[in-house]
Design a protein around this motif. Structure first.
Motif, short mmCIF file in Angstrom:
data_model
loop_
_atom_site.label_atom_id
_atom_site.label_comp_id
_atom_site.label_asym_id
_atom_site.label_seq_id
_atom_site.Cartn_x
_atom_site.Cartn_y
_atom_site.Cartn_z
N VAL A 278 62.11 42.66 70.64
CA VAL A 278 61.60 43.72 71.51
C VAL A 278 62.42 44.98 71.28
O VAL A 278 63.65 44.97 71.40
N PHE A 279 61.73 46.05 70.93
CA PHE A 279 62.37 47.34 70.69
C PHE A 279 62.03 48.29 71.84
O PHE A 279 60.87 48.40 72.25
N LEU A 280 63.04 49.00 72.34
CA LEU A 280 62.88 50.02 73.36
C LEU A 280 63.12 51.38 72.74
O LEU A 280 64.14 51.60 72.09
N THR A 281 62.19 52.30 72.94
CA THR A 281 62.29 53.64 72.37
C THR A 281 62.11 54.68 73.47
O THR A 281 61.11 54.64 74.20
N ASP A 282 63.05 55.61 73.58
CA ASP A 282 62.88 56.72 74.51
C ASP A 282 61.93 57.73 73.88
O ASP A 282 62.03 58.05 72.69
N LEU A 283 60.99 58.25 74.67
CA LEU A 283 59.96 59.16 74.15
C LEU A 283 60.27 60.61 74.53
O LEU A 283 59.38 61.38 74.86
N ILE B 121 70.17 56.15 75.48
CA ILE B 121 69.83 55.78 74.11
C ILE B 121 69.08 56.93 73.43
O ILE B 121 68.43 57.75 74.07
N THR B 122 69.22 56.97 72.12
CA THR B 122 68.41 57.84 71.28
C THR B 122 67.75 56.97 70.23
O THR B 122 68.34 56.00 69.77
N GLY B 123 66.54 57.28 69.87
CA GLY B 123 65.85 56.42 68.92
C GLY B 123 65.45 55.11 69.56
O GLY B 123 65.14 55.04 70.75
N SER B 124 65.48 54.04 68.75
CA SER B 124 65.06 52.72 69.22
C SER B 124 66.24 51.79 69.37
O SER B 124 67.26 51.94 68.68
N ARG B 125 66.11 50.83 70.26
CA ARG B 125 67.18 49.88 70.55
C ARG B 125 66.57 48.50 70.81
O ARG B 125 65.59 48.38 71.55
N ILE B 126 67.12 47.45 70.17
CA ILE B 126 66.67 46.09 70.45
C ILE B 126 67.14 45.68 71.84
O ILE B 126 68.30 45.89 72.20
N ILE B 127 66.23 45.10 72.60
CA ILE B 127 66.53 44.62 73.96
C ILE B 127 66.38 43.10 73.97
O ILE B 127 65.26 42.57 74.06
N PRO B 128 67.47 42.35 73.88
CA PRO B 128 67.37 40.89 73.88
C PRO B 128 67.07 40.36 75.29
O PRO B 128 67.24 41.09 76.28
#
Length: 353
Positions: free
Chosen positions: A59-64, A77-84
């Motif tokens: 699961v990737f979280l991306t700020d828009l 966060i900036t860009g995308s981040r994996i959310i375990p």
């Protein structure tokens, strides 16, 4: 795993939509309004705030490009981040947690949530209305946690000159703890009991302790603070069964006075001889009763908020048009950076005119 029916969910654990569960199939956009696929009514959330996407089992979280940011572990966060699974992220006043659970587990949880909701409504139906006139004015707040604790309270006039007030906190969470609190509260609400002087806090605590011994009630214990005020003499008699102090704030004082008596918690020791104490209540004094959910709080920046942080707030000036309990709750939220808590936040305030 063959036949695995698990799915990815995001559950709101803090915020006004606490308890809401969102299933993630492929991708979704969270925002304040449509066309976001998941709408969260929060003024601090942008119209299109962030995106969750399931890619190759992760699961990737991306700020828009949100105005107020998306935070993981307190970091924007900036860009995308994996959310375990188990990770949380924050948008506005809302915190969401990643769950990877079977649909059967989720169905069972939703059924349990329904039972907890019924228990919560039952407790609220028993709570007394605020008193806006007369020799005692009261206000209160009970903000339940997502798990629902065993907090309950009450107050009533035993007769025209005698006012009783109490707060209890049952160990544990969930519907069982809530219903045990209801059982204890139904005894405390009585204005007359055979063989018991309801004006004597020590006798009342002993009576309740005898009725609710843990071996007969699912090993449940309850802390209790119970007080009775004789209004003409302005003497407040009180006892505590394993509960932290209540606090009395007198006019012009900046130091809340702790009202505490050392006794065992309700349900632990049969035939325990409870002790009580008395204090004078000057006109205009306010009495603050609260549960440990009001001070055992992990702040947004990772600090432990404690009772020594809470107590000074009690002596701050009243705010016109706002109940004291609501004023204190808002002050706690401002200082901890939290809008929702792990345990019930319960406070009842009685002001003696």
């Amino acid at each position: 795993m063959a036949g695995d029916d698990r799915a990815h969910y995001f559950v709101v654990v803090e915020g006004t939509e606490r308890g809401r569960r969102i299933e993630l199939a492929t991708s979704l956009v969270i925002g304040r309004e449509e066309p976001a696929s998941i709408v969260i009514a929060d003024s601090q959330v942008s119209r299109k705030h962030c995106k969750l996407a399931l890619i190759m089992g992760e699961v990737f979280l991306t700020d828009l490009g949100s105005s107020n940011g998306t935070f993981v572990g307190g970091q924007r966060i900036t860009g995308s981040r994996i959310i375990p699974p188990g990770e949380r992220f924050t948008i506005g006043d809302h915190v969401l947690e990643h769950e990877w659970r079977s649909r059967k587990e989720v169905e069972a949880t939703q059924e349990l949530d329904g039972d907890i909701d019924k228990a919560s409504r039952y407790i609220r139906a028993l709570l007394p209305p605020p008193l806006a006139a007369g020799p005692v004015r009261t206000d209160w707040v009970l903000q339940p946690s997502a798990r629902l604790g065993g907090d309950a309270f009450g107050y009533h006039f035993i007769d025209e000159r005698t006012f009783a007030i109490y707060l209890l906190d049952v160990t544990g969470h969930g519907a069982d703890a809530a219903m045990h609190a209801v059982s204890v509260m139904n005894v405390l609400r009585q204005t007359a009991l055979p063989g018991v002087d309801v004006r004597d806090p020590a006798r009342m605590a002993g009576h309740v302790n005898g009725m609710f011994q843990m071996e007969r009630h699912g090993s449940m214990l309850a802390s209790l603070w119970y007080g009775v005020c004789d209004l003409p003499s302005r003497r407040l008699a009180f006892t505590s069964g394993g509960h932290h102090p209540a606090y009395l704030v007198t006019p012009g004082s900046q130091v809340p006075v702790p009202l505490d008596v050392a006794n065992v918690i309700i349900g632990m020791v049969p035939a325990y001889d409870f002790r009580a104490a008395t204090v004078e209540v000057p006109p205009g004094s306010s009495l603050y009763l609260f549960s440990d959910g009001a001070y055992e709080i992990d702040t947004a920046d990772g600090r432990q908020w404690g009772i020594d942080d809470l107590v000074p707030l009690l002596a701050l000036p009243h705010e016109p048009g706002k109940g004291e309990s609501q004023r204190v709750l808002q002050a706690v939220c401002a200082r901890t950076g939290r809008q929702a808590f792990e345990d019930d936040f319960t406070m009842v305030v009685a002001t003696f005119t």
